[in-house]
Write a protein that holds these residues in place. Structure first.
Motif, PDB file in Angstrom:
ATOM      1  N   SER A   1     -19.790  37.876   0.918  1.00  0.00           N
ATOM      2  CA  SER A   1     -21.160  37.901   0.397  1.00  0.00           C
ATOM      3  C   SER A   1     -21.894  39.153   0.860  1.00  0.00           C
ATOM      4  N   GLN A   2     -21.667  39.560   2.107  1.00  0.00           N
ATOM      5  CA  GLN A   2     -22.280  40.794   2.603  1.00  0.00           C
ATOM      6  C   GLN A   2     -21.784  41.996   1.813  1.00  0.00           C
ATOM      7  N   HIS A   3     -20.469  42.054   1.579  1.00  0.00           N
ATOM      8  CA  HIS A   3     -19.889  43.163   0.816  1.00  0.00           C
ATOM      9  C   HIS A   3     -20.509  43.245  -0.571  1.00  0.00           C
ATOM     10  N   THR A   4     -20.641  42.094  -1.236  1.00  0.00           N
ATOM     11  CA  THR A   4     -21.216  42.055  -2.591  1.00  0.00           C
ATOM     12  C   THR A   4     -22.656  42.535  -2.566  1.00  0.00           C
ATOM     13  N   PHE A   5     -23.433  42.106  -1.557  1.00  0.00           N
ATOM     14  CA  PHE A   5     -24.836  42.498  -1.458  1.00  0.00           C
ATOM     15  C   PHE A   5     -24.963  44.013  -1.345  1.00  0.00           C
ATOM     16  N   TRP A   6     -24.160  44.629  -0.465  1.00  0.00           N
ATOM     17  CA  TRP A   6     -24.265  46.080  -0.277  1.00  0.00           C
ATOM     18  C   TRP A   6     -23.785  46.841  -1.507  1.00  0.00           C
ATOM     19  N   GLU A   7     -22.793  46.297  -2.208  1.00  0.00           N
ATOM     20  CA  GLU A   7     -22.354  46.932  -3.449  1.00  0.00           C
ATOM     21  C   GLU A   7     -23.487  46.959  -4.472  1.00  0.00           C
ATOM     22  N   VAL A   8     -24.213  45.852  -4.590  1.00  0.00           N
ATOM     23  CA  VAL A   8     -25.347  45.773  -5.520  1.00  0.00           C
ATOM     24  C   VAL A   8     -26.405  46.797  -5.133  1.00  0.00           C
ATOM     25  N   LEU A   9     -26.689  46.905  -3.844  1.00  0.00           N
ATOM     26  CA  LEU A   9     -27.732  47.832  -3.392  1.00  0.00           C
ATOM     27  C   LEU A   9     -27.320  49.285  -3.659  1.00  0.00           C
ATOM     28  N   ARG A  10     -26.047  49.604  -3.443  1.00  0.00           N
ATOM     29  CA  ARG A  10     -25.577  50.963  -3.745  1.00  0.00           C
ATOM     30  C   ARG A  10     -25.748  51.277  -5.230  1.00  0.00           C
ATOM     31  N   ARG A  11     -25.401  50.315  -6.074  1.00  0.00           N
ATOM     32  CA  ARG A  11     -25.544  50.514  -7.518  1.00  0.00           C
ATOM     33  C   ARG A  11     -26.996  50.744  -7.893  1.00  0.00           C
ATOM     34  N   LEU A  12     -27.890  49.971  -7.283  1.00  0.00           N
ATOM     35  CA  LEU A  12     -29.326  50.121  -7.541  1.00  0.00           C
ATOM     36  C   LEU A  12     -29.799  51.534  -7.231  1.00  0.00           C
ATOM     37  N   ARG A  13     -29.401  52.032  -6.082  1.00  0.00           N
ATOM     38  CA  ARG A  13     -29.863  53.353  -5.657  1.00  0.00           C
ATOM     39  C   ARG A  13     -29.263  54.467  -6.514  1.00  0.00           C
ATOM     40  N   ARG A  14     -28.070  54.212  -7.086  1.00  0.00           N
ATOM     41  CA  ARG A  14     -27.492  55.196  -7.997  1.00  0.00           C
ATOM     42  C   ARG A  14     -28.241  55.242  -9.325  1.00  0.00           C
ATOM     43  N   GLU A  15     -28.733  54.087  -9.770  1.00  0.00           N
ATOM     44  CA  GLU A  15     -29.286  53.970 -11.115  1.00  0.00           C
ATOM     45  C   GLU A  15     -30.785  54.225 -11.190  1.00  0.00           C
TER      46      GLU A  15
END
Length: 249
Positions: free
Chosen positions: A176-190
């Motif tokens: 769940s932590q891994h998924t959360f950070w992946e989402v946040l990275r995507r947000l900052r890219r977009e």
């Protein structure tokens, strides 16, 4: 040039005459990802409450987007994900979509009906955090990791410029932590999103953020996340000898 998003200018705060924060000064610029670290009792939660206008400093000034925080009214520009150590009860009477749309209230106005564009914004945010198709499920029927991603969607649905995260993955399992950070990275890219993260996980902070603030009542250091790899800095922050071990897993 990036603009100023958050500014603490010589801020001090006391609880019942006991100093909690002393002479704190730093500035967060547009697009910055700031990690805020320090031991328990260092004043991190108090600093967030000052930032969100829930407390007023005894000395100094806090500014949001160039305005004193006590006069700031554009709260739709700020998204907040609180620390949660206890999940929603299974009987909590709100669907996933209803919880997410509550984060749209500052933009729409309290008591006003949500429009089609609000529903579409909610669905987009649920897709972004990987919860599409669950809109009608009760929030209490989701896993703790899904609930935390729902709170991230709630913080994002108002289309904020600043995202404040208070220990967002505490009590979550590794996946769940891994998924959360992946989402946040995507947000900052977009999108151009300024983020302030409070965390005790120095490894995650060192890998994810663009700058770090080390707090222990005073601002011990502010700068590159490379500072977290220096034992003398961590010893100054935590007040105990620190031995750094590097490992991959």
């Amino acid at each position: 040039m990036p603009g100023e998003v958050v500014c603490f200018e010589d801020v001090s705060f006391r609880y019942h005459r006991a100093p909690v924060l002393e002479s704190i000064s730093f500035t967060v610029m547009e697009g910055e990802f700031l990690g805020l670290v320090g031991p328990n009792g260092a004043g991190k939660t108090t600093l967030l409450r000052l930032l969100l206008g829930r407390l007023r400093p005894d000395e100094g000034e806090v500014r949001l987007f160039g305005e004193p925080v006590y006069a700031f009214r554009s709260w739709e520009r700020v998204g907040y994900v609180p620390q949660r150590t206890v999940p929603f009860e299974r009987r909590f009477p709100a669907s996933l979509l209803e919880v997410v749309l509550s984060g749209r209230a500052a933009r729409r106005g309290l008591g006003r009906r949500f429009r089609r564009e609000d529903l579409e914004a909610g669905e987009r945010c649920l897709e972004l955090v990987g919860l599409s198709g669950m809109e009608r499920r009760l929030i209490g029927h989701l896993s703790p990791g899904q609930q935390q991603r729902a709170l991230l969607a709630r913080a994002l649905v108002g289309e904020p410029d600043l995202l404040v995260l208070d220990e967002p993955v505490v009590a979550l399992d590794a996946l769940s932590q891994h998924t959360f950070w992946e989402v946040l990275r995507r947000l900052r890219r977009e999108r151009t999103l300024t983020v302030i993260l409070v965390s005790h996980d120095l490894g995650v902070v060192a890998e994810e953020v663009t700058s770090v603030a080390c707090l222990n009542r005073r601002l011990v250091c502010y700068g590159s996340p490379e500072l977290l790899k220096e034992g003398r800095v961590l010893e100054a922050v935590y007040g105990v000898p620190v031995h750094l071990l590097h490992h991959r897993h």
